[in-house]
Design a protein around this motif. Structure first.
Motif, mmCIF file in Angstrom:
data_model
loop_
_atom_site.group_PDB
_atom_site.id
_atom_site.type_symbol
_atom_site.label_atom_id
_atom_site.label_comp_id
_atom_site.label_asym_id
_atom_site.label_seq_id
_atom_site.Cartn_x
_atom_site.Cartn_y
_atom_site.Cartn_z
ATOM 1 N N HIS A 155 0.856 -1.181 0.000
ATOM 2 C CA HIS A 155 0.000 0.000 0.000
ATOM 3 C C HIS A 155 0.899 1.241 0.000
ATOM 4 O O HIS A 155 1.785 1.361 0.842
ATOM 5 N N PRO A 156 0.699 2.182 -0.925
ATOM 6 C CA PRO A 156 1.629 3.307 -1.022
ATOM 7 C C PRO A 156 1.653 4.200 0.211
ATOM 8 O O PRO A 156 2.662 4.869 0.472
ATOM 9 N N ILE A 157 0.594 4.214 0.989
ATOM 10 C CA ILE A 157 0.595 5.081 2.168
ATOM 11 C C ILE A 157 1.530 4.558 3.248
ATOM 12 O O ILE A 157 1.985 5.316 4.111
ATOM 13 N N VAL A 158 1.856 3.255 3.214
ATOM 14 C CA VAL A 158 2.718 2.692 4.249
ATOM 15 C C VAL A 158 4.104 3.323 4.210
ATOM 16 O O VAL A 158 4.710 3.602 5.255
ATOM 17 N N TYR A 159 4.625 3.573 3.014
ATOM 18 C CA TYR A 159 5.926 4.236 2.899
ATOM 19 C C TYR A 159 5.895 5.599 3.575
ATOM 20 O O TYR A 159 6.823 5.979 4.304
ATOM 21 N N LYS A 160 4.831 6.342 3.368
ATOM 22 C CA LYS A 160 4.704 7.669 3.981
ATOM 23 C C LYS A 160 4.592 7.558 5.500
ATOM 24 O O LYS A 160 5.092 8.416 6.231
ATOM 25 N N LEU A 161 3.947 6.519 5.992
ATOM 26 C CA LEU A 161 3.862 6.324 7.429
ATOM 27 C C LEU A 161 5.234 6.018 8.031
ATOM 28 O O LEU A 161 5.557 6.474 9.126
ATOM 29 N N ASP A 230 -8.662 -5.411 18.405
ATOM 30 C CA ASP A 230 -10.043 -5.189 17.997
ATOM 31 C C ASP A 230 -10.146 -4.573 16.604
ATOM 32 O O ASP A 230 -11.203 -4.101 16.202
ATOM 33 N N ARG A 231 -9.036 -4.583 15.852
ATOM 34 C CA ARG A 231 -9.057 -4.016 14.505
ATOM 35 C C ARG A 231 -9.720 -4.977 13.525
ATOM 36 O O ARG A 231 -9.474 -6.173 13.551
ATOM 37 N N HIS A 232 -10.534 -4.442 12.655
ATOM 38 C CA HIS A 232 -11.178 -5.257 11.631
ATOM 39 C C HIS A 232 -10.539 -5.075 10.255
ATOM 40 O O HIS A 232 -10.924 -5.747 9.297
ATOM 41 N N ALA A 233 -9.587 -4.160 10.153
ATOM 42 C CA ALA A 233 -8.835 -3.947 8.911
ATOM 43 C C ALA A 233 -7.535 -3.252 9.293
ATOM 44 O O ALA A 233 -7.414 -2.676 10.382
ATOM 45 N N PHE A 234 -6.544 -3.333 8.410
ATOM 46 C CA PHE A 234 -5.270 -2.663 8.663
ATOM 47 C C PHE A 234 -4.618 -2.338 7.332
ATOM 48 O O PHE A 234 -4.955 -2.916 6.293
ATOM 49 N N LEU A 235 -3.689 -1.394 7.359
ATOM 50 C CA LEU A 235 -2.977 -0.987 6.158
ATOM 51 C C LEU A 235 -1.770 -1.881 5.953
ATOM 52 O O LEU A 235 -0.905 -1.988 6.819
ATOM 53 N N SER A 236 -1.701 -2.518 4.810
ATOM 54 C CA SER A 236 -0.549 -3.341 4.454
ATOM 55 C C SER A 236 -0.370 -3.369 2.943
ATOM 56 O O SER A 236 0.603 -2.846 2.418
ATOM 57 N N PHE A 237 -1.326 -3.970 2.226
ATOM 58 C CA PHE A 237 -1.248 -4.087 0.776
ATOM 59 C C PHE A 237 -2.460 -3.437 0.127
ATOM 60 O O PHE A 237 -3.484 -3.201 0.772
#
Length: 245
Positions: A155-161, A230-237
């Motif tokens: 996911h391109p936002i991960v680099y920015k994080l 308790d997360r139902h989604a996460f940023l990865s791909f």
């Protein structure tokens, strides 16, 4: 989970990046049933593929063959390739001597005729490449008109994080150090912004049909309660379905 990304200069002084031959067995042992691969990346690709019975599918960057096996179990006629000879060897052990497997590089012309496949799956492959033009053109070539490219990348936002001060809009190389089944390895990726991805798809003759940020597969929370909480989604791909036009 991976460590924070290292710079390309740091990686140059350590293990060779993306040398899958050197850690293929450790990677396979770590990722066959873990959260990120076994309960997120592969199930998401399979969900996007839907009913594949009878479809001719190319598994581009097949690794040791878990996605190939899952597609074949669903009735697809699957062909796979990977640039790592060791990964292809492990895939053959998993899939059997008659599996249609070969060593090939997505950065070079592929050994398949035009329009040979109904679908191509490319799970976590293209983000290793700086230039997408030639690889996407090859994948478009081997698809029939109306065929699908089902793919995932970082996911391109991960680099920015990871790098809050970085330029999100630049195409830039970065790397991460991992431990796979006790063995350290370095993977180097190319970050590119979302618009650069979709522009490349269009230029190669694809129409973007789906962009997906899926939740993990059923059962993930029970198996990985500490990682997910308790997360139902996460940023990865980030996942795409592209149609050959």
């Amino acid at each position: 989970m991976p460590a924070l990304p290292k710079s390309s200069a740091e990686v140059a002084d350590g293990p060779v990046a993306n040398d899958y031959d050197s850690f293929a067995e450790a990677y396979t042992a770590e990722t066959d049933a873990n959260l990120i691969n076994g309960y997120y990346a592969r199930p998401a690709i399979l969900n996007l593929a839907g009913d594949v019975a009878g479809r001719r599918i190319l598994d581009a960057g097949c690794g040791s063959g878990p996605l190939f096996a899952a597609l074949r179990d669903r009735g697809a006629v699957v062909t796979g390739f990977d640039s790592s000879a060791k990964m292809v060897e492990l895939a053959r052990q998993r899939l059997g001597a008659d599996a249609a497997l070969s060593v090939a590089d997505l950065g070079s012309p592929l050994p398949f005729p035009d329009g040979a496949f109904d679908d191509v799956v490319a799970s976590l492959v293209l983000h290793y490449l700086e230039d997408w033009a030639a690889p996407l053109a090859e994948l478009r070539r081997v698809l029939r008109p109306g065929g699908r490219l089902i793919m995932s990348v970082n996911h391109p936002i991960v680099y920015k994080l990871f790098y809050p001060q970085a330029d999100y809009f630049a195409t830039v190389r970065f790397a991460e150090e991992y431990t796979f089944d006790g063995q350290k390895a370095v993977l180097a990726y190319w970050h590119r912004p979302l618009h650069a991805m979709t522009d490349a798809f269009t230029a190669a003759g694809f129409r973007t049909a789906v962009i997906s940020e899926p939740p993990p597969a059923p059962g993930a929370h029970e198996r990985f309660p500490d990682e997910l909480g308790d997360r139902h989604a996460f940023l990865s791909f980030l996942f795409f379905v592209l149609e050959a036009v």
